[in-house]
Design a protein around this motif. Structure first.
Motif, PDB file in Angstrom:
ATOM      1  N   ARG A 245       1.846   2.124   8.667  1.00 26.48           N
ATOM      2  CA  ARG A 245       0.912   1.301   8.051  1.00 26.48           C
ATOM      3  C   ARG A 245       0.816   1.343   6.246  1.00 26.48           C
ATOM      4  NH1 ARG A 245      -3.667   1.721   5.350  1.00 26.48           N
ATOM      5  NH2 ARG A 245      -4.002   3.678   5.324  1.00 26.48           N
ATOM      6  N   TYR A 247       3.807   0.851   5.256  1.00 26.10           N
ATOM      7  CA  TYR A 247       5.040   0.359   5.619  1.00 26.10           C
ATOM      8  C   TYR A 247       5.115  -1.166   6.435  1.00 26.10           C
ATOM      9  CZ  TYR A 247       7.833   3.906   3.227  1.00 26.10           C
ATOM     10  OH  TYR A 247       8.755   4.706   2.110  1.00 26.10           O
ATOM     11  N   ASP A 248       3.983  -0.919   6.793  1.00 22.58           N
ATOM     12  CA  ASP A 248       3.702  -2.287   7.732  1.00 22.58           C
ATOM     13  C   ASP A 248       4.551  -2.319   9.362  1.00 22.58           C
ATOM     14  OD1 ASP A 248       2.330  -4.544   7.895  1.00 22.58           O
ATOM     15  OD2 ASP A 248       3.474  -6.136   7.495  1.00 22.58           O
ATOM     16  N   VAL A 264      12.667  -2.216   4.496  1.00 22.25           N
ATOM     17  CA  VAL A 264      11.371  -3.227   3.805  1.00 22.25           C
ATOM     18  C   VAL A 264      11.895  -2.697   2.516  1.00 22.25           C
ATOM     19  CG1 VAL A 264      10.457  -1.771   6.324  1.00 22.25           C
ATOM     20  CG2 VAL A 264      10.479  -0.400   4.608  1.00 22.25           C
ATOM     21  N   ILE A 293       8.187  -2.382  -1.986  1.00 22.48           N
ATOM     22  CA  ILE A 293       8.509  -2.388  -0.269  1.00 22.48           C
ATOM     23  C   ILE A 293       8.349  -3.818  -0.241  1.00 22.48           C
ATOM     24  CG2 ILE A 293       8.397  -0.317   0.251  1.00 22.48           C
ATOM     25  CD1 ILE A 293       5.544  -0.952   1.308  1.00 22.48           C
ATOM     26  N   ARG A 295       6.291  -6.625   2.661  1.00 22.77           N
ATOM     27  CA  ARG A 295       6.403  -7.091   4.396  1.00 22.77           C
ATOM     28  C   ARG A 295       6.460  -7.938   4.756  1.00 22.77           C
ATOM     29  NH1 ARG A 295      -0.504  -4.867   3.138  1.00 22.77           N
ATOM     30  NH2 ARG A 295       0.171  -1.894   3.268  1.00 22.77           N
ATOM     31  N   ALA A 296       6.042  -7.680   6.143  1.00 21.66           N
ATOM     32  CA  ALA A 296       6.315  -8.980   6.913  1.00 21.66           C
ATOM     33  C   ALA A 296       6.077 -10.310   6.088  1.00 21.66           C
ATOM     34  CB  ALA A 296       6.133  -8.822   8.039  1.00 21.66           C
ATOM     35  N   SER A 297       4.654 -10.698   5.713  1.00 18.50           N
ATOM     36  CA  SER A 297       3.841 -11.519   5.456  1.00 18.50           C
ATOM     37  C   SER A 297       4.913 -11.322   4.062  1.00 18.50           C
ATOM     38  CB  SER A 297       2.934 -10.916   5.069  1.00 18.50           C
ATOM     39  OG  SER A 297       2.336  -9.716   3.583  1.00 18.50           O
ATOM     40  N   GLU A 299       4.413 -10.260   1.205  1.00 19.25           N
ATOM     41  CA  GLU A 299       3.657  -9.568  -0.140  1.00 19.25           C
ATOM     42  C   GLU A 299       4.310  -8.504  -0.361  1.00 19.25           C
ATOM     43  OE1 GLU A 299      -0.587  -6.758  -0.684  1.00 19.25           O
ATOM     44  OE2 GLU A 299       0.233  -7.229   0.836  1.00 19.25           O
ATOM     45  N   THR A 300       4.393  -7.892  -1.715  1.00 19.66           N
ATOM     46  CA  THR A 300       5.723  -7.424  -2.174  1.00 19.66           C
ATOM     47  C   THR A 300       4.321  -5.542  -3.262  1.00 19.66           C
ATOM     48  OG1 THR A 300       6.868  -8.091  -3.021  1.00 19.66           O
ATOM     49  CG2 THR A 300       6.732  -5.907  -4.254  1.00 19.66           C
ATOM     50  N   ARG A 301       5.006  -4.276  -2.373  1.00 18.48           N
ATOM     51  CA  ARG A 301       3.443  -2.846  -2.419  1.00 18.48           C
ATOM     52  C   ARG A 301       4.657  -2.199  -3.389  1.00 18.48           C
ATOM     53  NH1 ARG A 301      -1.553  -4.731  -2.319  1.00 18.48           N
ATOM     54  NH2 ARG A 301      -1.679  -2.793  -1.813  1.00 18.48           N
ATOM     55  N   ASP A 326       0.565   4.532  -1.576  1.00 19.63           N
ATOM     56  CA  ASP A 326       0.705   2.922  -2.223  1.00 19.63           C
ATOM     57  C   ASP A 326      -0.494   3.041  -3.146  1.00 19.63           C
ATOM     58  OD1 ASP A 326       0.336  -0.009  -2.516  1.00 19.63           O
ATOM     59  OD2 ASP A 326       0.162  -0.253  -0.652  1.00 19.63           O
TER      60      ASP A 326
END
Length: 359
Positions: A245, A247-248, A264, A293, A295-297, A299-301, A326
């Motif tokens: 979750r 790492y999406d 990712v 990382i 994400r597919a959207s 977004e950087t986390r 996270d």
């Protein structure tokens, strides 16, 4: 001093050994298979393969099957394994030939003081070879009484050693008739003992990993954390539900590869993360790192990782176990606090305090 048959025992009690050797034929013939090097090698390979094919939960079954195999191969009446913990000996596994009375129930938590001569020899890493229990020396009187109670006429035991410590021993008993043990029997028993110790070390490592996994699963339930493991030899990666979750990554599409996990990562953080992991493997140590990382959207986390290198019994790294978290929210809050502090400082610098006369 070289380990093997006790040379000191031979020198101090030559009559016992000489008489035994003189009666060697009467003491019972050695099975032909035991005399054949190829047959012994095949048995060792079969036992090694047995443990390789069994999971940690089937370790006890593997020991029983190995003892039966070596007992039948050697033509003995009992084969067994003992564990040594401090000053206590316990019979953990036993195989008996048909018609031979089992002793395992009578040999639990046996104090070392009950067999002091034997205990001292085994703990020095020596092979204990007794062709004739009835002719044991006076200092082995306690052993003579105990072994005759069990109906043993001859026995041989080899120590089980791990990381320089004696953790137990394997043994063979002759009950129906006396038996002289050859160096071939010693080599065979030592080989099987090495396999058992290796399998035991592997079992303990697997159990430690399982315990750690359970503890980390509990931690996952109470925090924004995820668990991952990486097999160094195969590059096989496992991710917990929380890790997937974070790492999406969709569970149904995850192919359990390191490259998929790295896909990712932020492109600028892939190589530094590889370098940090490789250094930890070379130095056989734990490590920490932070990376981003995407994400597919889009977004950087920001991720914080704590990882531990797991070594096998030879000291070589076999896998890495890690915990990810996270920390984006914390970093964003920290950055917001910095921006607020900067803004306040700038406003403070621009404000002039004056009195009623403008001074």
């Amino acid at each position: 001093r070289a380990r093997g048959f006790r040379p000191g025992w031979d020198r101090r009690y030559p009559r016992c050994v000489a008489d035994t050797r003189k009666d060697r034929t009467a003491a019972g013939s050695v099975p032909e298979a035991l005399l054949d090097a190829n047959s012994r090698a095949q048995l060792v390979a079969r036992i090694a393969g047995l443990f390789m094919s069994l999971g940690p939960e089937a370790f006890d079954q593997g020991i029983h099957e190995a003892l039966q195999a070596i007992g039948e191969f050697s033509g003995v009446d009992r084969s067994y394994a003992f564990r040594i913990e401090g000053e206590t000996l316990s019979n953990t596994h036993e195989w008996c030939a048909p018609g031979i009375v089992p002793e395992i129930e009578n040999l639990q938590d046996l104090p070392a003081s009950a067999v002091p001569w034997f205990f001292e020899c085994i703990c020095r890493g020596e092979v204990v070879h007794v062709p004739r229990v009835s002719e044991l020396p006076p200092e082995a009187a306690a052993e003579k009484t105990e072994w005759q109670r069990q109906g043993i006429q001859s026995l041989i035991c080899v120590p089980l050693e791990s990381a320089g410590d004696v953790i137990g021993f394997l043994g063979l008993d002759a009950v129906a008739s006396e038996r002289v043990w050859s160096e071939r029997a010693v080599e065979l028993l030592r080989s099987v003992g090495g396999i058992v110790v290796g399998a035991l070390s592997h079992q303990r490592m697997q159990q430690d990993l399982l315990d750690s996994r359970m503890q980390l699963d509990q931690a996952e339930g109470s925090a924004e954390m995820g668990l991952w493991t990486w097999d160094v030899g195969t590059s096989y990666v496992t991710l917990s539900e929380n890790a997937l979750r974070i790492y999406d990554i969709a569970p149904e599409t995850f192919e359990d590869t390191l490259e998929e996990v790295l896909s990712v990562f932020h492109p600028d953080d892939v190589e530094p993360s590889r370098v940090a992991t490789e250094e930890a493997l070379r130095e056989r140590r734990s490590y920490e790192l932070s990376y981003r990382i995407v994400r597919a959207s889009g977004e950087t986390r920001l991720i914080r990782c704590h990882a531990q290198t797991i070594l096998d019994e030879t000291g070589e790294p076999t896998r890495v176990v890690g915990l990810i978290r996270d920390v984006t929210a914390g970093r964003l809050a920290e950055e917001a606090q910095k921006r607020l502090t900067t803004a306040i400082e700038q406003v403070a610098d621009a404000v002039m305090v004056t009195d009623a006369e403008g001074v």
